[in-house]
Design a protein around this motif. Structure first.
Motif, mmCIF file in Angstrom:
data_model
loop_
_atom_site.group_PDB
_atom_site.id
_atom_site.type_symbol
_atom_site.label_atom_id
_atom_site.label_comp_id
_atom_site.label_asym_id
_atom_site.label_seq_id
_atom_site.Cartn_x
_atom_site.Cartn_y
_atom_site.Cartn_z
ATOM 1 N N UNK A 277 -0.292 3.860 -9.438
ATOM 2 C CA UNK A 277 -0.828 2.598 -9.951
ATOM 3 C C UNK A 277 0.009 2.083 -11.116
ATOM 4 N N UNK A 278 -0.049 0.781 -11.316
ATOM 5 C CA UNK A 278 0.659 0.133 -12.421
ATOM 6 C C UNK A 278 -0.198 0.230 -13.683
ATOM 7 N N UNK A 279 -0.217 1.425 -14.272
ATOM 8 C CA UNK A 279 -0.989 1.602 -15.499
ATOM 9 C C UNK A 279 -0.276 2.604 -16.378
ATOM 10 N N UNK A 280 -0.472 2.443 -17.678
ATOM 11 C CA UNK A 280 0.164 3.336 -18.635
ATOM 12 C C UNK A 280 -0.545 4.680 -18.636
ATOM 13 N N UNK B 36 0.832 -1.205 0.000
ATOM 14 C CA UNK B 36 0.000 0.000 0.000
ATOM 15 C C UNK B 36 0.864 1.253 0.000
ATOM 16 N N UNK B 37 1.941 1.239 0.796
ATOM 17 C CA UNK B 37 2.840 2.405 0.863
ATOM 18 C C UNK B 37 3.488 2.669 -0.494
ATOM 19 N N UNK C 19 -11.991 -4.773 -16.387
ATOM 20 C CA UNK C 19 -11.307 -5.573 -17.407
ATOM 21 C C UNK C 19 -9.790 -5.480 -17.310
ATOM 22 N N UNK C 20 -9.285 -4.776 -16.320
ATOM 23 C CA UNK C 20 -7.839 -4.707 -16.127
ATOM 24 C C UNK C 20 -7.270 -6.113 -15.987
ATOM 25 N N UNK C 21 -6.130 -6.420 -16.649
ATOM 26 C CA UNK C 21 -5.529 -7.755 -16.505
ATOM 27 C C UNK C 21 -5.274 -8.067 -15.041
ATOM 28 N N UNK C 22 -5.450 -9.333 -14.690
ATOM 29 C CA UNK C 22 -5.286 -9.728 -13.298
ATOM 30 C C UNK C 22 -3.871 -10.230 -13.043
ATOM 31 N N UNK D 99 -4.312 -6.005 -12.192
ATOM 32 C CA UNK D 99 -2.945 -5.724 -12.622
ATOM 33 C C UNK D 99 -2.480 -4.332 -12.242
ATOM 34 N N UNK D 100 -3.401 -3.369 -12.172
ATOM 35 C CA UNK D 100 -3.018 -1.993 -11.851
ATOM 36 C C UNK D 100 -2.587 -1.850 -10.392
ATOM 37 N N UNK D 101 -2.865 -2.871 -9.547
ATOM 38 C CA UNK D 101 -2.502 -2.792 -8.132
ATOM 39 C C UNK D 101 -1.137 -3.414 -7.831
#
Length: 855
Positions: free
Chosen positions: A28-31, A20-21, A103-106, A120-122
């Protein structure tokens, strides 16, 4: 090259607090996403719409004519219409954003020593990823453990051949994509084979994919067939409207004295005509209905990845479904073991006889330590219970190689290195006939095995064969057939049917949808399950080997009579889809594996499993079943039918209400003694009712009672078909007739003034418009019956229209702006009665049709 291992049991991963930190610190892990459309961007788009330009033109003409109050009134309406449009657009975008999040990849990660499936974004830097065949890698990472792992990095390199991966205990950063025996796996790449444990070193824009800037779009806003058809209709009506606009301007200008004032009035009449004919609501209806429809379907645990699937759902005629996890609970338990002619029935507290120890021991060794598969989990649970504290339990052994299942041989083998052994131990499990082939059994043992398999399968058990072999340490053979296997026995596993499935299958039959079960199980197991769930043709079965020798023509001929396919491998699903399509069926197909992707793409509606499905299957599908439950598919079909029904009602209402508006805009032009009854300001007033009605009221309507009692919609059925057009024109024509009647009544009641007659006609038109809304809520049930169906948007729109009309008629300043006059209570009641009565014929038609159908 480092030794290939996969044993993540000792790894713990990050703590939740640390994850979390890092997420708060690094994001987030997103483009990076495209700039969101703000209120001003949407407003600018609205300003380019034809209806907006027509309103501006009207305002300009009023200013030229010195009618400042009319110009200001139109300008006020312009901002109200713009506000409604902005609210609709933002609501649609919020629905699409919710779908993108779903629909974000898991990713399967280890945190606090526990496996967790997260979006996937987490994923954050330092997370430990568990990777397996079919997974889309969610972030750049370094492999700490790898077993026979290959990755497709073509998204980054353009090279279509998967590259072999190796593990590294020391690497801290990824290199460049491409090349064999490297420890790097990259965001967006696909695991095509093997397993691995990887530590994340880069997320979001810090990945190779982020640097290149290629974004993967998971919700595709592609044009649907309905949108294409509607676009053509809008263009045709726009052309008609433009032509009529010119005709009205010329006819009015010439017939009213050919003066500058008459031409200006003629231009106002022409613009009113264009506004009346222009069906600007159609694109709004489709955009909102499809986006909110996808959101509604997601609340039933079904995610829409491709919008055309929503349209196609209502036309589906065949539903092809996997057995395991969809029709069943995917909660496997070992029910029977059979070895040396004896059978052990597993039960609470039962003691496992010695003669079954080897069978269970090698069944466990033929399973992975890190268990994902429910069958392997069941074997390990029974093994832990009976062998956990014996010499038959081998937690310290290391797996050296696995020989995966293939379409040619439905069996797999694991090669193990014992702690102090001098040779490799090989354990195999798979379809009994495949294990018999590996063991080179003679005719008599095979006959005895086949009879036992039939007995177990007849009880609904999934049956596996188990075998063992040994191999001297050194180079391993290329294929399983090179080992000398010893047959150990059979394992019977039970997977209970989901309680809701039998009723849901019957609901499909009632709705005219055929259900086909496709499974890798033994034919007798498949028949037993088919009987339990209530399939119609539960006895006729075609097996995978029979499919192999069957021509496409014969399969197309036989498939209408067979609802059960057993011993089928994923690659054969594509043939089934094509055979059904050749017979004119609209096919929905479920799948979860990498090899299911071609069938999912070929089906009209590909449905991937969200719980156990691979990312490849998800990407190939149109829908994703988030809970893997068969009943959720049928619920999605119900919603798909409802959405299409409601689109048809909204379109029918919109066409119907434009008929009297267009008629009133044109008829007075050709009669010099008639004033212009409908001015642009009146049309804008009506649009304040029409826009929310078609986009809010009809979208929120519940499903018709008979929605799952009727056959599927024909795939080639057009939205603007003869029936819809006929009903709409008749409805609108009846309202137009009532308007002309009230124009005549106003004169007969000594109301010769232009504003008085316009008031009669306008109030009747507003009442007729509300009547059209109420009667089109259902083309089956009466208006009175529909009052019992909740629809909060309906009462807001009807109440708002009533209040607005009351204000316009009772406040002198507003009356003057709309060129109306006050009405006596009796006249007002007469107008409302005429407007509502104009749709009475359709209510009578519904009543007559309902009586005839039930008579």
């Amino acid at each position: 090259m480092p030794p290939q291992i996969f044993d993540p049991a000792q790894a713990t991963g990050l703590s939740e607090a640390e994850a979390t930190r890092r997420q708060q610190t690094e994001g987030f892990n997103e483009l990076p996403q495209g700039t969101r459309r703000g209120v001003f961007a949407i407003a600018l788009e609205v300003m380019r719409e034809p209806m907006f330009l027509l309103l501006v033109a009207c305002g300009s003409l009023y200013l030229l004519m010195g009618e400042l109050s009319d110009a200001l009134m139109l300008l006020g309406f312009v901002f109200v219409v713009m506000g409604i449009t902005i609210v609709q657009e933002r609501r649609t975008e919020r629905a699409l954003d919710a779908l993108r999040d779903l629909s974000s990849p898991r990713a399967l990660v280890l945190r606090d020593g526990q496996q967790r499936r997260i979006a996937g974004r987490e994923v954050v830097r330092g997370d430990l990823l568990l990777l397996a065949e079919g997974d889309r890698v969610p972030a750049d990472a370094v492999l700490r453990q790898a077993l026979n792992l290959y990755a497709d990095e073509s998204l980054l390199t353009g090279e279509s051949v998967p590259v072999r991966k190796a593990s590294s205990e020391t690497a801290s950063q990824t290199g460049k994509p491409g090349g064999d025996d490297l420890p790097d796996v990259f965001s967006g790449s696909l695991i095509t084979r093997g397993q691995g444990l990887a530590e994340v070193v880069g997320t979001g824009a810090r990945t190779e994919l982020g640097k290149i800037g290629k974004a993967l779009q998971t919700i595709e806003q592609e044009k649907t067939p309905l949108q294409g058809e509607t676009g053509r209709m809008v263009k045709q009506l726009a052309a008609i409207g433009l032509g009529l606009c010119v005709v009205v301007i010329v006819a009015y200008g010439v017939s009213r004295g050919n003066t500058a004032q008459s031409w200006l009035q003629g231009m106002l009449a022409g613009i009113a005509m264009a506004m009346a004919v222009l069906p600007e609501e159609f694109p709004v209806i489709l955009t909102i209905f499809l986006a909110l429809g996808a959101w509604r379907i997601s609340r039933s645990r079904v995610l829409t990845r491709r919008m055309p699937a929503i349209e196609t759902l209502g036309a589906a005629t065949v539903l092809c479904t996997d057995k395991t996890g969809t029709l069943t609970l995917n909660q496997m338990t070992v029910r029977q073991l059979h070895a040396d002619g004896q059978t052990f029935v597993a039960s609470q507290g039962a003691t496992l006889p010695e003669c079954f120890h080897a069978l269970l021991e090698y069944g466990v060794l033929a399973s992975k330590k890190e268990v994902f598969d429910p069958m392997e989990r069941a074997l390990r649970q029974l093994g832990d219970e009976h062998l956990g504290k014996t010499e038959h339990w081998h937690e310290q052994w290391t797996m050296v190689r696995d020989y995966p299942l293939s379409p040619e041989l439905l069996a797999l083998s694991h090669v193990w290195r014992a702690v102090d052994g001098e040779r490799f131990v090989v354990a195999a499990k798979g379809a009994p006939e495949a294990i018999a082939e590996l063991c080179h059994l003679g005719p008599e043992p095979i006959a005895a095995m086949v009879a036992q398999v039939a007995r177990m399968a007849g009880q609904g058990l999934r049956v596996l064969g188990v075998a063992r072999a040994h191999w001297p340490q050194g180079t391993l053979p290329g294929e399983q057939h090179d080992f000398t296997f010893e047959f150990l026995g059979l394992v019977g596993l039970e997977d209970p049917i989901r309680p809701t499935v039998p009723a849901t299958v019957q609901e499909c039959y009632t709705a005219g949808i055929r259900v086909i079960m496709i499974t890798g199980d033994h034919p007798d197991t498949a028949r037993s399950i088919a009987r339990q769930i209530g399939l119609r043709n539960s006895e006729g079965v075609i097996t995978g080997p029979e499919l192999d020798v069957m021509s496409d023509e014969e399969l197309t001929r036989r498939i209408p009579d067979v609802d059960v396919f057993a011993r089928v491998v994923p690659e054969q699903k594509l043939r089934l889809v094509n055979a059904l399509k050749a017979n004119g069926e609209i096919v929905a197909m479920t799948g979860d594996g990498v090899n299911d992707a071609p069938a999912l793409k070929a089906a009209h509606i590909g449905i991937a499993m969200g719980g156990r499905g691979t990312d490849v299957a998800r990407e190939a599908s149109a829908l994703i079943l988030l809970d893997d439950d068969f009943s959720s598919i049928v619920q999605a079909i119900r919603l798909g039918r409802r959405i299409y029904d409601n689109i048809k009602k909204a379109v029918g209402y919109t066409l119907a209400v434009h008929v009297p508006i267009a008629g009133l805009s044109m008829i007075p032009v050709f009669f010099t003694d008639m004033p212009l009854l409908l001015l642009p300001v009146h049309i804008v007033f009506l649009e304040l009712i029409i826009d929310p009605a078609c986009s809010l009221i009809f979208e929120a309507e519940s499903a018709e009672k008979d929605i799952m009692l009727r056959p599927p919609r024909k795939a080639n059925e057009r939205l603007f078909n003869a029936r819809v057009l006929t009903v709409s024109v008749l409805q609108g024509g009846a309202v137009l007739a009532a308007l002309l009647l009230m124009y005549w009544v106003a004169g007969a009641l000594d109301q010769p003034q232009e504003d008085a007659r316009r008031s009669f006609v306008f109030v009747t038109l507003v009442a007729g418009n509300l009547g059209l809304i109420l009667t089109n809520r259902s083309w089956v049930r009466s208006m009175a019956a529909m009052f019992r169906e909740p629809n909060s948007a309906l009462w807001w729109v009807v109440g708002g229209a009533t209040v607005m009309l009351g204000l316009v008629l009772n406040i002198p300043a507003l009356r003057s702006l709309l060129h109306l006059s006050a009405l006596r209570p009796m006249d007002l009641g007469l107008c409302v009665l005429a407007g509502v009565a104009s749709i009475g014929w359709f209510e009578g038609f519904k009543l007559w049709r309902g009586t005839r159908q039930h008579g």
